[in-house]
Motif scaffolding. Structure first.
Motif, mmCIF file in Angstrom:
data_model
loop_
_atom_site.group_PDB
_atom_site.id
_atom_site.type_symbol
_atom_site.label_atom_id
_atom_site.label_comp_id
_atom_site.label_asym_id
_atom_site.label_seq_id
_atom_site.Cartn_x
_atom_site.Cartn_y
_atom_site.Cartn_z
ATOM 1 N N ASP A 90 -98.554 -1.735 -5.470
ATOM 2 C CA ASP A 90 -98.271 -1.205 -6.809
ATOM 3 C C ASP A 90 -97.230 -2.065 -7.532
ATOM 4 O O ASP A 90 -97.338 -2.294 -8.749
ATOM 5 C CB ASP A 90 -97.752 0.227 -6.712
ATOM 6 C CG ASP A 90 -98.840 1.234 -6.420
ATOM 7 O OD1 ASP A 90 -100.036 0.876 -6.543
ATOM 8 O OD2 ASP A 90 -98.504 2.380 -6.061
ATOM 9 N N ALA A 91 -96.210 -2.513 -6.792
ATOM 10 C CA ALA A 91 -95.166 -3.325 -7.428
ATOM 11 C C ALA A 91 -95.749 -4.607 -8.010
ATOM 12 O O ALA A 91 -95.407 -5.022 -9.127
ATOM 13 C CB ALA A 91 -94.075 -3.654 -6.414
ATOM 14 N N PHE A 94 -98.178 -3.718 -10.944
ATOM 15 C CA PHE A 94 -97.399 -3.370 -12.131
ATOM 16 C C PHE A 94 -96.965 -4.624 -12.879
ATOM 17 O O PHE A 94 -97.077 -4.703 -14.113
ATOM 18 C CB PHE A 94 -96.175 -2.556 -11.704
ATOM 19 C CG PHE A 94 -95.201 -2.274 -12.807
ATOM 20 C CD1 PHE A 94 -95.403 -1.223 -13.686
ATOM 21 C CD2 PHE A 94 -94.070 -3.067 -12.983
ATOM 22 C CE1 PHE A 94 -94.502 -0.970 -14.706
ATOM 23 C CE2 PHE A 94 -93.167 -2.824 -13.997
ATOM 24 C CZ PHE A 94 -93.377 -1.762 -14.865
ATOM 25 N N SER A 95 -96.468 -5.616 -12.132
ATOM 26 C CA SER A 95 -95.953 -6.822 -12.780
ATOM 27 C C SER A 95 -97.056 -7.640 -13.441
ATOM 28 O O SER A 95 -96.776 -8.483 -14.294
ATOM 29 C CB SER A 95 -95.214 -7.695 -11.751
ATOM 30 O OG SER A 95 -96.115 -8.248 -10.819
ATOM 31 N N GLY A 97 -99.958 -6.000 -14.686
ATOM 32 C CA GLY A 97 -100.744 -5.135 -15.552
ATOM 33 C C GLY A 97 -102.143 -4.893 -15.049
ATOM 34 O O GLY A 97 -103.099 -4.834 -15.829
ATOM 35 N N GLY A 99 -104.821 -2.529 -12.592
ATOM 36 C CA GLY A 99 -105.031 -1.224 -11.971
ATOM 37 C C GLY A 99 -105.838 -1.345 -10.689
ATOM 38 O O GLY A 99 -107.028 -1.684 -10.723
#
Length: 266
Positions: A90-91, A94-95, A97, A99
């Protein structure tokens, strides 16, 4: 005279069992080469347990050392492996963008046995005997938000450590959906309380039964992430499922009160 014993670190290590998990990132749009730092798990159910993992492309391999191997510890270990590796992925996602999610679906036991491993709770399946998939589709076609609430509950099995938030959100959603008075036809003040009372009366559920679900979610919902007891996860899911089933029965029967003895007061 009191007898005492001392177990050294080397004694613990000598009796640790090795469990291996494999899985993948899906969809395979995030390709990585990553070795995770060794980690321990903060749950008393597992006793002494640790994990290291690696990701090559979208394929994940994890090796866990665990003191006691049984059905309960394997279930909890699987939960924590998914959560810990999922956090790392997830980290990165997230960085960038992106999914994606983590699936850990195969396991090798200490004795060499290999096979698929899934996330399921037979207690939840067993209490669904009074409704069918067709009932869910029928009620969902009348109120589309039902499908989102059902998804929240299913996700509480797929990601058990998120169950407190997901179950509470689902229960509060059913509370709002079943209340018969539109928002523009009564004062907003006190509406939540009136919705809770309506749910309690019409689904034959006590304040305490529902409060357990919402209280368990308060910390996580407000950013206070702490350790949740494994037994509480199972209980909040069971109560969330019960609310959903009774909501569906309530709608099937023309929105009439569910009464004892068919629907036991809880």
């Amino acid at each position: 005279m009191t007898a005492s014993s001392h177990v050294s670190g080397s004694d613990i290590l000598s009796r640790m069992s090795l469990v291996k998990f494999t899985g993948y990132i899906t969809p395979p749009v995030l390709l990585l080469r990553l070795k995770g730092k060794p980690a321990t798990f903060p749950d008393p159910t597992l006793g002494t347990a640790s994990m290291k993992f690696s990701i090559e492309g979208s394929i994940i391999n994890a090796e866990c050392e665990i003191e006691t191997v049984n059905d309960e510890t394997m279930t909890v270990l699987h939960w924590f492996v998914i959560a810990r590796i999922g956090s790392a992925v997830d980290a990165i996602a997230f960085s960038r963008g992106i999914g994606v999610t983590v699936i850990m679906d195969h396991c090798e036991m200490p004795d060499g046995r290999k096979g698929p491993i899934g996330l399921r709770d037979d207690d939840l399946m067993n209490i669904c005997s009074s409704i069918t998939e067709g009932d869910i589709f029928e009620i969902g076609s009348q109120q589309g938000a039902v499908f989102k609430l059902i998804q929240d509950l299913v996700w509480s099995v797929f990601r058990p450590l998120d169950a407190p938030i997901n179950c509470a959100r689902a229960v509060e959603g059913f509370r709002t959906l079943m209340y018969p008075i539109p928002p523009d036809q009564e004062p907003e003040r006190g509406r939540d309380q009136r919705e809770w009372l309506f749910m309690q009366e019409h689904l034959n559920l006590s304040v305490d039964y529902l409060k357990f679900i919402t209280d368990l979610s308060k910390g996580p919902r407000h950013g206070k992430v702490g350790i949740v007891r494994i037994g509480d996860i199972g209980e909040t899911r069971l109560r969330g499922w019960t609310v959903a089933i009774r909501f569906i029965e309530f709608r099937k029967r023309g929105s009439v009160k569910l009464l004892d003895p068919e629907f036991q007061h809880r």
